[in-house]
Design a protein around this motif. Structure first.
Motif, PDB file in Angstrom:
ATOM      1  N   ALA A  16       0.849  -1.194   0.000  1.00  0.00           N
ATOM      2  CA  ALA A  16       0.000   0.000   0.000  1.00  0.00           C
ATOM      3  C   ALA A  16       0.884   1.243   0.000  1.00  0.00           C
ATOM      4  O   ALA A  16       0.756   2.123   0.844  1.00  0.00           O
ATOM      5  CB  ALA A  16      -0.922  -0.020   1.219  1.00  0.00           C
ATOM      6  N   GLY A  17       1.785   1.286  -0.970  1.00  0.00           N
ATOM      7  CA  GLY A  17       2.702   2.418  -1.001  1.00  0.00           C
ATOM      8  C   GLY A  17       2.760   3.102  -2.350  1.00  0.00           C
ATOM      9  O   GLY A  17       3.688   3.855  -2.623  1.00  0.00           O
ATOM     10  N   ASP A  26      -6.045   8.343  -2.935  1.00  0.00           N
ATOM     11  CA  ASP A  26      -5.454   7.121  -2.405  1.00  0.00           C
ATOM     12  C   ASP A  26      -6.416   5.933  -2.551  1.00  0.00           C
ATOM     13  O   ASP A  26      -7.453   5.870  -1.894  1.00  0.00           O
ATOM     14  CB  ASP A  26      -5.085   7.338  -0.931  1.00  0.00           C
ATOM     15  CG  ASP A  26      -4.273   6.183  -0.375  1.00  0.00           C
ATOM     16  OD1 ASP A  26      -4.189   5.135  -1.040  1.00  0.00           O
ATOM     17  OD2 ASP A  26      -3.729   6.340   0.737  1.00  0.00           O
ATOM     18  N   THR A  64       4.202   0.092   3.565  1.00  0.00           N
ATOM     19  CA  THR A  64       3.825   1.445   3.125  1.00  0.00           C
ATOM     20  C   THR A  64       4.779   2.479   3.721  1.00  0.00           C
ATOM     21  O   THR A  64       5.264   2.294   4.846  1.00  0.00           O
ATOM     22  CB  THR A  64       2.376   1.772   3.559  1.00  0.00           C
ATOM     23  OG1 THR A  64       2.060   3.109   3.160  1.00  0.00           O
ATOM     24  CG2 THR A  64       2.176   1.647   5.061  1.00  0.00           C
ATOM     25  N   CYS A 116      -3.126  -3.737  -2.918  1.00  0.00           N
ATOM     26  CA  CYS A 116      -4.247  -3.254  -2.095  1.00  0.00           C
ATOM     27  C   CYS A 116      -5.471  -2.902  -2.944  1.00  0.00           C
ATOM     28  O   CYS A 116      -6.513  -2.557  -2.409  1.00  0.00           O
ATOM     29  CB  CYS A 116      -3.818  -2.052  -1.260  1.00  0.00           C
ATOM     30  SG  CYS A 116      -3.606  -0.558  -2.241  1.00  0.00           S
TER      31      CYS A 116
END
Ligand SMILES: Nc1nc2c(ncn2[C@@H]2O[C@H](COP(=O)(O)OP(=O)(O)OP(=O)(O)O)[C@@H](O)[C@H]2O)c(=O)[nH]1
Ligand SMILES: [Mg+2]
Length: 221
Positions: A16-17, A26, A64, A116
């Motif tokens: 999740a980065g 996001d 992340t 994600c």
């Protein structure tokens, strides 16, 4: 007789980065059926790994650079790995480096890697994949091809790298590839034997990259 009863040690890594530049906000936080995407994927991972899953032990890691964004939406059982920039680079450096930083924390032989942004992933499907991993191992294929680094679904363009299983042992090769400047999963995987994870349905791989993808999803649901 193959032993189908012994314990599988499996961890999870959820990436999740990314910048979500195509989505414009996001992706990890976008609610689908009222639940943020990252939370949905973590719940799927947790349903296969750890206490809730019975025989499969291990941790679920979220990789992340900004854990504080997600700490309130995730269960306490998830562990954050705070990603750091490589020397002379900044984050995000892409999913391959994120995976390597997460893998360095993994203590089990196998890890389930997930992006994600997989709104169609569900616990039942992934539990089926875990069974396949178990069978692969119990049938001894695991021992016969000790250098197979991953068990991944195929798509017409190559492997599905962000939706399958890797051996922890692949970390030295991954680190070397990254140190030489490599950032592509497909190029790294092409250098190694990979086993195919057999799947009957490709919908779980649908990843939600753009506002149009999100709209399509809303129409389907
Ligand atoms: N930890 C980590 N995850 C990443 C990085 N880059 C991408 N990802 C994750 O990898 C998965 C697939 O990435 P993409 O679909 O390309 O997502 P993205 O990079 O956020 O989106 P775009 O900016 O539109 O390409 C998502 O789960 C991203 O969060 C990174 O540098 N670090
Ligand atoms: Mg994507």
């Amino acid at each position: 007789m193959p032993n189908t009863n012994y314990h599988l040690a499996l961890s999870g890594i959820v990436l999740a980065g990314g910048l979500s530049s195509r989505m414009g906000r996001d992706k990890a936080l976008i609610p689908v059926e009222g639940v943020p995407l990252l939370r949905r994927v973590c719940d799927v991972a947790l349903s296969c790994i750890g206490e809730a899953s019975g025989k499969v032990s291990g941790q679920v890691y979220i990789v992340t650079p900004w854990p504080e964004r997600y700490v309130d939406i995730l269960p306490e059982t998830c562990r954050f790995v705070r990603e750091v920039p490589l020397p002379e680079e900044s984050t995000p450096h892409g999913p391959l480096v994120g995976f390597a930083q997460g893998l360095a924390h993994v203590e089990t032989d196998w890890v389930l890697l997930l992006a994600c942004d997989l709104p169609q992933l569900n616990a039942e499907v992934v539990q089926g994949w875990v069974k396949q991993l178990q069978q692969t191992r119990d049938n001894g294929i695991d021992q016969r091809s000790p250098y197979g680094i991953a068990l991944l679904p195929r798509n017409p363009k190559g492997w599905e790298p962000l939706c399958g299983f890797y051996r922890r042992q692949c970390l030295p090769s991954l680190t070397e590839f990254i140190n030489q400047g490599g950032r592509s999963f497909q190029r790294w995987l092409a250098q190694h034997p990979v086993q195919e994870l057999l799947v009957s349905d490709t919908r779980p791989f649908f990843n939600c990259n753009t506002p149009a993808d999100l709209e399509q999803l809303e129409i389907q649901n």
